[in-house]
Design a protein around this motif. Structure first.
Motif, PDB file in Angstrom:
ATOM      1  N   TYR A 133      -2.793 -40.956  19.257  1.00 39.50           N
ATOM      2  CA  TYR A 133      -2.253 -41.432  20.526  1.00 39.50           C
ATOM      3  C   TYR A 133      -3.345 -41.322  21.583  1.00 39.50           C
ATOM      4  O   TYR A 133      -3.666 -40.239  22.053  1.00 39.50           O
ATOM      5  CB  TYR A 133      -1.026 -40.612  20.924  1.00 39.50           C
ATOM      6  N   THR A 177      -2.386 -46.956  20.960  1.00 36.30           N
ATOM      7  CA  THR A 177      -2.422 -46.096  19.779  1.00 36.30           C
ATOM      8  C   THR A 177      -3.428 -46.657  18.784  1.00 36.30           C
ATOM      9  O   THR A 177      -3.734 -47.852  18.795  1.00 36.30           O
ATOM     10  CB  THR A 177      -1.048 -46.006  19.088  1.00 36.30           C
ATOM     11  N   PRO A 215       1.855 -49.383  21.241  1.00 37.64           N
ATOM     12  CA  PRO A 215       2.591 -48.619  20.234  1.00 37.64           C
ATOM     13  C   PRO A 215       3.824 -49.352  19.734  1.00 37.64           C
ATOM     14  O   PRO A 215       4.496 -50.057  20.492  1.00 37.64           O
ATOM     15  CB  PRO A 215       2.985 -47.339  20.969  1.00 37.64           C
ATOM     16  N   GLU A 245       6.186 -45.095  17.342  1.00 40.57           N
ATOM     17  CA  GLU A 245       5.181 -44.423  18.161  1.00 40.57           C
ATOM     18  C   GLU A 245       5.628 -44.314  19.620  1.00 40.57           C
ATOM     19  O   GLU A 245       5.347 -43.326  20.290  1.00 40.57           O
ATOM     20  CB  GLU A 245       3.839 -45.150  18.083  1.00 40.57           C
TER      21      GLU A 245
END
Length: 92
Positions: free
Chosen positions: A27, A33, A58, A62
């Motif tokens: 991250y 990401t 993301p 995520e």
């Protein structure tokens, strides 16, 4: 194009290879990401491995994890690399 330090790619790749994992996620920021996914199941006799590198916004899983990090007050970029393992079930 988004500029990311090459060491991040190396760290995520090392994490997935050394742990023999299915997927590893770093991250970088709440909107960015870095994810590396193994394309095939790792076997002991394999001499090569193929990986897919995904960099960008993301995905749903995520994004949910980022919300958890933000609620707990963790600063970005997050140091830990999230490693995921796939449960391969034997066919009957």
């Amino acid at each position: 194009m988004i500029e990311i330090d090459q060491r991040l790619f190396a760290d995520v790749a090392a994490a997935i290879i050394s742990n023999n994992a299915y997927q590893a996620v770093k991250y970088v920021s709440p909107k960015l990401t870095l994810k590396i996914t193994r394309q095939h199941k790792a076997k002991s006799r394999d001499t090569r491995a193929t990986f897919i590198v995904t960099m960008g916004r993301p995905a749903f899983r995520e994004a949910a994890r980022i919300k958890q990090y933000q609620k707990s007050g963790v600063a970005f970029p997050i140091r830990n690399i999230e490693i995921r393992f796939k449960d391969y079930k034997k066919k009957k």
